[in-house]
Scaffold this motif. Structure first.
Motif, PDB file in Angstrom:
ATOM      1  N   THR A  83       1.438   8.520  10.796  1.00  0.00           N
ATOM      2  CA  THR A  83       1.867   8.619   9.404  1.00  0.00           C
ATOM      3  C   THR A  83       2.992   7.627   9.139  1.00  0.00           C
ATOM      4  O   THR A  83       3.897   7.477   9.952  1.00  0.00           O
ATOM      5  N   ILE A  84       2.911   6.972   7.991  1.00  0.00           N
ATOM      6  CA  ILE A  84       3.909   5.977   7.610  1.00  0.00           C
ATOM      7  C   ILE A  84       4.496   6.383   6.268  1.00  0.00           C
ATOM      8  O   ILE A  84       3.774   6.771   5.350  1.00  0.00           O
ATOM      9  N   GLU A  85       5.816   6.284   6.157  1.00  0.00           N
ATOM     10  CA  GLU A  85       6.481   6.564   4.887  1.00  0.00           C
ATOM     11  C   GLU A  85       7.598   5.554   4.685  1.00  0.00           C
ATOM     12  O   GLU A  85       8.345   5.250   5.613  1.00  0.00           O
ATOM     13  N   LEU A  86       7.707   5.031   3.471  1.00  0.00           N
ATOM     14  CA  LEU A  86       8.773   4.084   3.156  1.00  0.00           C
ATOM     15  C   LEU A  86      10.117   4.803   3.094  1.00  0.00           C
ATOM     16  O   LEU A  86      10.193   5.958   2.700  1.00  0.00           O
ATOM     17  N   GLU A 146       0.971   4.141  -2.965  1.00  0.00           N
ATOM     18  CA  GLU A 146       0.619   5.532  -2.704  1.00  0.00           C
ATOM     19  C   GLU A 146       1.782   6.482  -2.970  1.00  0.00           C
ATOM     20  O   GLU A 146       1.584   7.665  -3.151  1.00  0.00           O
ATOM     21  N   TYR A 189       0.836  -1.204   0.000  1.00  0.00           N
ATOM     22  CA  TYR A 189       0.000   0.000   0.000  1.00  0.00           C
ATOM     23  C   TYR A 189       0.873   1.258   0.000  1.00  0.00           C
ATOM     24  O   TYR A 189       0.616   2.195  -0.758  1.00  0.00           O
ATOM     25  N   CYS A 190       1.903   1.270   0.816  1.00  0.00           N
ATOM     26  CA  CYS A 190       2.788   2.440   0.876  1.00  0.00           C
ATOM     27  C   CYS A 190       3.494   2.671  -0.454  1.00  0.00           C
ATOM     28  O   CYS A 190       3.629   3.812  -0.894  1.00  0.00           O
ATOM     29  N   LYS A 191       3.932   1.611  -1.113  1.00  0.00           N
ATOM     30  CA  LYS A 191       4.583   1.757  -2.416  1.00  0.00           C
ATOM     31  C   LYS A 191       3.594   2.287  -3.448  1.00  0.00           C
ATOM     32  O   LYS A 191       3.942   3.116  -4.272  1.00  0.00           O
ATOM     33  N   LEU A 240      -4.221   2.989   5.720  1.00  0.00           N
ATOM     34  CA  LEU A 240      -3.456   1.761   5.574  1.00  0.00           C
ATOM     35  C   LEU A 240      -4.219   0.583   6.183  1.00  0.00           C
ATOM     36  O   LEU A 240      -4.367  -0.467   5.557  1.00  0.00           O
ATOM     37  N   PRO A 252       3.848   9.622   2.038  1.00  0.00           N
ATOM     38  CA  PRO A 252       3.343   9.321   3.383  1.00  0.00           C
ATOM     39  C   PRO A 252       1.869   8.913   3.332  1.00  0.00           C
ATOM     40  O   PRO A 252       1.092   9.464   2.563  1.00  0.00           O
ATOM     41  N   VAL A 253       1.526   7.920   4.154  1.00  0.00           N
ATOM     42  CA  VAL A 253       0.133   7.458   4.237  1.00  0.00           C
ATOM     43  C   VAL A 253      -0.333   7.523   5.686  1.00  0.00           C
ATOM     44  O   VAL A 253       0.471   7.447   6.617  1.00  0.00           O
ATOM     45  N   VAL A 257      10.518   1.620   7.120  1.00  0.00           N
ATOM     46  CA  VAL A 257       9.547   2.710   7.162  1.00  0.00           C
ATOM     47  C   VAL A 257       9.936   3.697   8.252  1.00  0.00           C
ATOM     48  O   VAL A 257      10.696   3.379   9.161  1.00  0.00           O
TER      49      VAL A 257
END
Length: 188
Positions: free
Chosen positions: A100-103, A43, A39-41, A52, A46-47, A94
């Motif tokens: 907030t989550i970001e790869l 988007e 999902y992060c990839k 998520l 940041p999600v 991450v």
């Protein structure tokens, strides 16, 4: 003083261990973490944790987001927040800040470990080995003048072999792109 701090920060970055192969396989062994990475990839930025959790729950339960119950959302949300995202953050995959989550850049390296071979398929390495054996037989036959060159000239046989490798490579690339996390709507 700022120079020392910058040097100290650079040193800290160098000291951070990168996950080894076993740790990466451990990270990817969990479907929920793979779904989170997918999902992060997809988007590409940041999600939000809530978004998520909704998507991961929908994929796991094979439902539309609108069909999810509050309990189903909460179960996935809690699991991601308390277990899976901290695990991915410790591994450097991450950055998990509040909700907030970001790869990270390291997450791009995970694609190498995700060469998924469907159960009814031959691994590409075995396929190319077989194709190489066939090509060697054809080329050996041409050198020994055993393969007929009257109807198909030697250049035609060579073109056929090269064409098989080229077509196989194109199919391989297309299939691998479809199986990458973040490339399609639903995770592989």
């Amino acid at each position: 003083m700022a120079t020392n701090r910058a040097a100290g920060e650079a040193q800290t970055d160098l000291d951070e261990p990168t996950p080894d192969r076993g740790e990466i396989f451990g990270l990817l062994s969990n479907q929920r973490r793979r779904y989170a990475i997918h999902y992060c990839k997809r988007e590409d930025g940041p999600v939000e944790l809530g978004d998520l959790a909704e998507h991961v729950a929908a994929w796991e339960l094979e439902k539309e987001i609108a069909e999810l119950t509050a309990a189903e959302r909460k179960r996935v949300y809690t699991s991601l927040q308390q277990s899976h995202l901290p695990t991915l953050e410790r591994a450097g995959m991450v950055v998990f800040d509040d909700r907030t989550i970001e790869l990270t850049e390291e997450a791009a390296e995970l694609d190498v470990y995700l060469d998924i071979v469907p159960g009814d398929s031959v691994p590409w390495g075995v396929y190319y080995l077989g194709l190489s054996v066939i090509a060697s037989i054809v080329m050996g036959g041409l050198w020994l003048e055993v393969v007929p060159t009257g109807t198909i000239p030697a250049l035609g046989w060579t073109t056929l072999v090269v064409g098989l490798f080229a077509a196989s490579s194109i199919v391989h690339v297309v299939q691998n792109r479809r199986m990458r996390l973040g490339e399609v709507e639903r995770p592989p």
